[in-house]
Design an enzyme around this catalytic site. Structure first.
Site, short mmCIF file in Angstrom:
data_model
loop_
_atom_site.label_atom_id
_atom_site.label_comp_id
_atom_site.label_asym_id
_atom_site.label_seq_id
_atom_site.Cartn_x
_atom_site.Cartn_y
_atom_site.Cartn_z
N SER A 1 9.20 9.21 3.59
CA SER A 1 8.37 8.02 3.42
C SER A 1 9.10 7.05 2.52
O SER A 1 9.39 7.36 1.37
CB SER A 1 7.04 8.42 2.80
OG SER A 1 6.44 9.45 3.56
N CYS A 2 9.39 5.85 3.01
CA CYS A 2 10.22 4.91 2.26
C CYS A 2 9.77 3.48 2.53
O CYS A 2 8.93 3.24 3.37
CB CYS A 2 11.69 5.05 2.67
SG CYS A 2 12.30 6.76 2.62
N THR A 3 10.36 2.53 1.81
CA THR A 3 10.14 1.11 2.06
C THR A 3 11.49 0.41 1.97
O THR A 3 12.25 0.65 1.04
CB THR A 3 9.17 0.49 1.04
OG1 THR A 3 7.97 1.26 0.99
CG2 THR A 3 8.84 -0.94 1.42
#
Length: 484
Positions: free
Chosen positions: A2-4
């Site tokens: 899970s990243c941005t």
């Protein structure tokens, strides 16, 4: 993972550089920075998760990476820059839909049983920096190499990857097991990428001819048509509608992050708040890229990637009834944040700079490191699995946990600490740029990295002591009568 991800075109970055940046939100994996020399790059690479073996070219470049300290699940290089000043981020886990996976399934490991031999899987996030970055001379070449690897070996997951050089940024998204699509980021725009399929426009005519701004698998259009994947109407093509997902989970986990970043970048073009807002946190059509109202700085990017809906009812530290409703951008399990900057206005030897923070997202400090060195400072590059204040990863993790638990009393010290790290870093970086341009003394770069790391270590230990004392005063056994 899970990243941005944030991608900043050179005409809207504060200094004309290309910038690609990403939160690496993992499972509390201990991270370090490292330089991989050509002689240490493997000739035959074996994927830990999928057991796939890949023959690599004989001429690797030196490159930087941000791998896991414990390699039991693979390298997970996260981000880096090679010696030709080509940058890469790996990766943004993205979403897809059953139509895509039904037509082109993931290539997963089939384990050996009594009556069946093992069948290796494809490539994945753990592998991508190692098998791509040392072999490319431009961002465009990065797209083509990774596309070739994906078509040849397949993948067991969906990923989005950024490539950059001093002139261009390209965004690459995998589609199913073997297909891919890629688009050049406009110089005047900023790309917003939470964990969902991002691209919302694409030109097949360009991709199938000149490839000036668009590239994809050679059979992507035919693949879509033969498997009834495209859900667009009226002759337009939005890749997100063909290849992405639109689940309830996306509207809680992904789209609010895009909403908040777009709101930050250009609050004037659209309305983002109120019943009549053009875009709301759960809107599924928030643009992939947007023109900001001002040029974007390193501190802007750090702020965005550390944000948690400040100024809205969704801030988890507020007393609003909606507090914590949506997944924040800065989260506790951010293992590292890498801001990859390729600067066109300085000599080649110092064009590539990585701004890195480790261990805790919201409350960590970010510092720059020149990549044209043989090693990084021990505070960044020799991290061990055991908790120790000798390493930035663990100091940052401790600061973040203590500030979070005592937010009201400690956040001001974290904010000052982060600002001071940037203040000192810009000054040191500026002075080294000037001196190197005059002397071309490469030893300056390693010395500067050490100086910046030492400054941060001193400041980190000071703020750790401060917030630890405040946290201790807030312990339940504290008694006010005589506990001075």
């Amino acid at each position: 993972m899970s990243c941005t991800t944030i991608l900043v075109g050179k005409k809207v970055s504060y200094d004309g550089s290309t910038i690609i940046a990403r939160n690496d939100d993992g499972g509390y994996d201990t991270k370090k920075l490292e330089i991989v020399l050509p002689e240490n790059q493997p000739k035959k690479y074996k994927c830990t998760i999928s057991h796939l073996e890949i023959e690599l070219p004989d001429n690797p470049l030196k490159y930087s990476s941000c791998p896991n300290v414990n390699l039991k699940n693979g390298i997970w290089g996260a981000f880096g820059i090679n010696s030709l000043n080509v940058g890469m981020s790996a990766t943004e886990t993205i979403s897809t839909n059953p139509r895509v996976l039904g037509a082109d399934p993931y290539v997963s490991l089939t384990e050996k049983t009594d009556d069946k031999e093992e069948i290796p899987g494809g490539i994945g996030e753990e592998d991508l920096v190692t098998i791509t970055l040392p072999y490319i001379k431009s961002a465009r070449e990065g797209v083509l190499r990774l596309g070739m690897l994906l078509e040849k070996y397949g993948t067991y997951e969906s990923n989005g990857i950024a490539f950059s050089d001093e002139n261009e940024i390209w965004w690459f998204e995998s589609i199913g097991g073997h297909h891919w699509i890629s688009k050049r980021v406009k110089d005047s725009e900023v790309v917003i990428m939470p964990n969902q399929f991002g691209l919302d426009n694409f030109d097949f005519n360009d991709a199938y001819t000149n490839m000036n701004e668009n590239m994809c698998s050679k059979d992507l259009k035919e693949f879509m048509e033969s498997n009834h994947i495209d859900c667009n109407i009226n002759g337009t093509f939005n890749p997100r509608l063909a290849f992405g997902s639109n689940r309830d989970q996306d509207h809680i986990y992904n789209t609010p992050r895009a909403w908040y970043i777009a709101r930050f970048l250009n609050p004037r073009k659209y309305t983002y708040d109120g019943d009549d807002a053009y875009f709301k946190p759960e809107s599924s059509d928030i643009p992939w890229s947007i023109e900001p109202i001002k040029k974007i700085s390193i501190e802007d990017i750090k702020y965005i990637l550390s944000s948690h809906y400040q100024g809205t009812p969704y801030n988890p530290y507020s007393k609003s009834t909606s507090a914590g409703k949506y997944r924040s951008i800065g989260v506790p399990n951010t293992d590292d944040t890498g801001i990859v900057q390729i600067r066109s206005y300085v000599p080649d030897e110092i064009k590539g700079v990585i701004w890195v923070s480790m261990g805790g997202g919201v409350f960590t400090a970010s510092i720059p490191q020149y990549i044209n060195v043989s090693k990084f400072p021990s505070f960044l590059g020799e991290t061990k699995e055991d908790v120790s204040t000798d390493y930035l990863f663990w100091v940052s993790r401790l600061i973040a946990a203590l500030v979070d638990a005592n937010y009201g009393k400690c956040v001001i010290f974290a904010e000052r600490y982060q600002a001071e790290a940037l203040n000192k870093s810009f000054k040191i970086l500026h002075n080294t740029d000037l001196e190197f341009t005059k002397t071309k003394n490469l030893s300056l770069l390693e010395n500067t990295n050490e100086k910046i790391a030492e400054e941060l270590k001193t400041d980190s230990l000071k703020v750790l002591k401060r917030v630890l004392n405040i946290a201790s005063d807030n312990m339940k056994t504290r008694f006010n009568r005589s506990d001075n």
